[in-house]
Motif scaffolding. Structure first.
Motif, short mmCIF file in Angstrom:
data_model
loop_
_atom_site.label_atom_id
_atom_site.label_comp_id
_atom_site.label_asym_id
_atom_site.label_seq_id
_atom_site.Cartn_x
_atom_site.Cartn_y
_atom_site.Cartn_z
N ALA A 174 56.64 98.54 41.01
CA ALA A 174 56.67 99.95 41.44
C ALA A 174 55.45 99.92 42.58
O ALA A 174 54.54 99.05 42.67
CB ALA A 174 56.41 101.17 40.56
N LYS A 175 55.19 100.57 43.59
CA LYS A 175 54.33 100.85 44.39
C LYS A 175 53.43 101.87 44.18
O LYS A 175 53.87 103.11 43.93
CB LYS A 175 54.84 100.91 45.94
N LEU A 176 52.14 101.67 43.96
CA LEU A 176 50.87 102.78 43.71
C LEU A 176 50.60 103.32 45.34
O LEU A 176 50.13 102.65 45.80
CB LEU A 176 50.00 102.52 42.87
N VAL A 177 50.78 104.71 45.35
CA VAL A 177 50.29 105.25 46.65
C VAL A 177 49.53 106.46 46.49
O VAL A 177 49.81 107.44 45.59
CB VAL A 177 51.68 105.78 47.56
N PHE A 178 48.24 106.52 47.11
CA PHE A 178 47.47 107.51 46.94
C PHE A 178 47.15 108.29 48.10
O PHE A 178 47.23 107.90 49.27
CB PHE A 178 45.79 107.14 46.94
N GLY A 179 47.78 109.47 48.14
CA GLY A 179 47.74 110.46 49.32
C GLY A 179 47.46 111.93 48.91
O GLY A 179 47.97 112.46 47.84
#
Length: 182
Positions: A2-7
């Motif tokens: 998985a890719k962790l994305v902070f937005g």
């Protein structure tokens, strides 16, 4: 993996909201930006929250009594999402949520290793901890046309160098800048 994305949405001067009591507040997004967030949440593998952001987002545990169809759609999508809440002070969390109290690196690193898709990270302090552990893959800054002058900053601490991956206008009043670690 998985890719962790902070937005998060933020003001032009870099704040995710002004401090109002015990939570942050930024004006509600317009219809197009709200639809964008609904589609984003609908398509996620899951969401990792810091305690404060989770408490703010618990509003969506119930269907909003007022509002547009997209607000109702967002509430349904949010309720159906798997959530992991990082907190040492909470004793329990709501439906579809798991409490993460210890060993952040093992817990979130484990999610990243065993799941596929995108996991959203919500909360600047949590994002700082995950960045320090080298777990954040992407940062999405949604700039809105407001200047708050103070409040909670998007970046809760220094970041390693970043490289611009994309810039996209979203709706009537926002632009999303996407960065990855350089």
């Amino acid at each position: 993996m998985a890719k962790l994305v902070f937005g998060m949405m933020q003001s032009l001067d870099g704040y995710v909201g002004s401090v109002a009591g015990d939570h942050t507040v930024l004006p509600q997004p317009g219809p197009a930006l709200f639809r964008h967030f609904y589609e984003h949440v609908r398509d996620l593998t899951g969401i990792v929250y810091g305690r404060r952001m989770y408490e703010v987002m618990r509003y969506w545990d119930e269907d909003p009594p007022e509002g547009s169809a997209v607000r109702h759609d967002f509430a349904a999508a949010w309720r159906s999402q798997r959530k992991w809440v990082v907190s040492r002070s909470l004793k329990s969390v709501g439906p579809n949520a798991t409490l993460v109290e210890d060993d952040l690196e093992a817990a979130i690193g484990g999610l990243k290793a065993r799941l596929v898709g995108e996991i959203s990270v919500s909360g600047p302090d949590l994002a700082r901890s995950l960045t320090d552990l080298g777990l954040i893959d992407e940062y999405r800054l949604y700039f809105r046309p407001f200047v708050l002058g103070r409040g909670k900053p998007f970046f809760a601490g220094p970041r390693p160098p970043l490289r611009l991956v994309a810039s996209d206008p979203i709706g009537e009043d926002a632009i999303r800048l996407t960065y990855a670690p350089a």
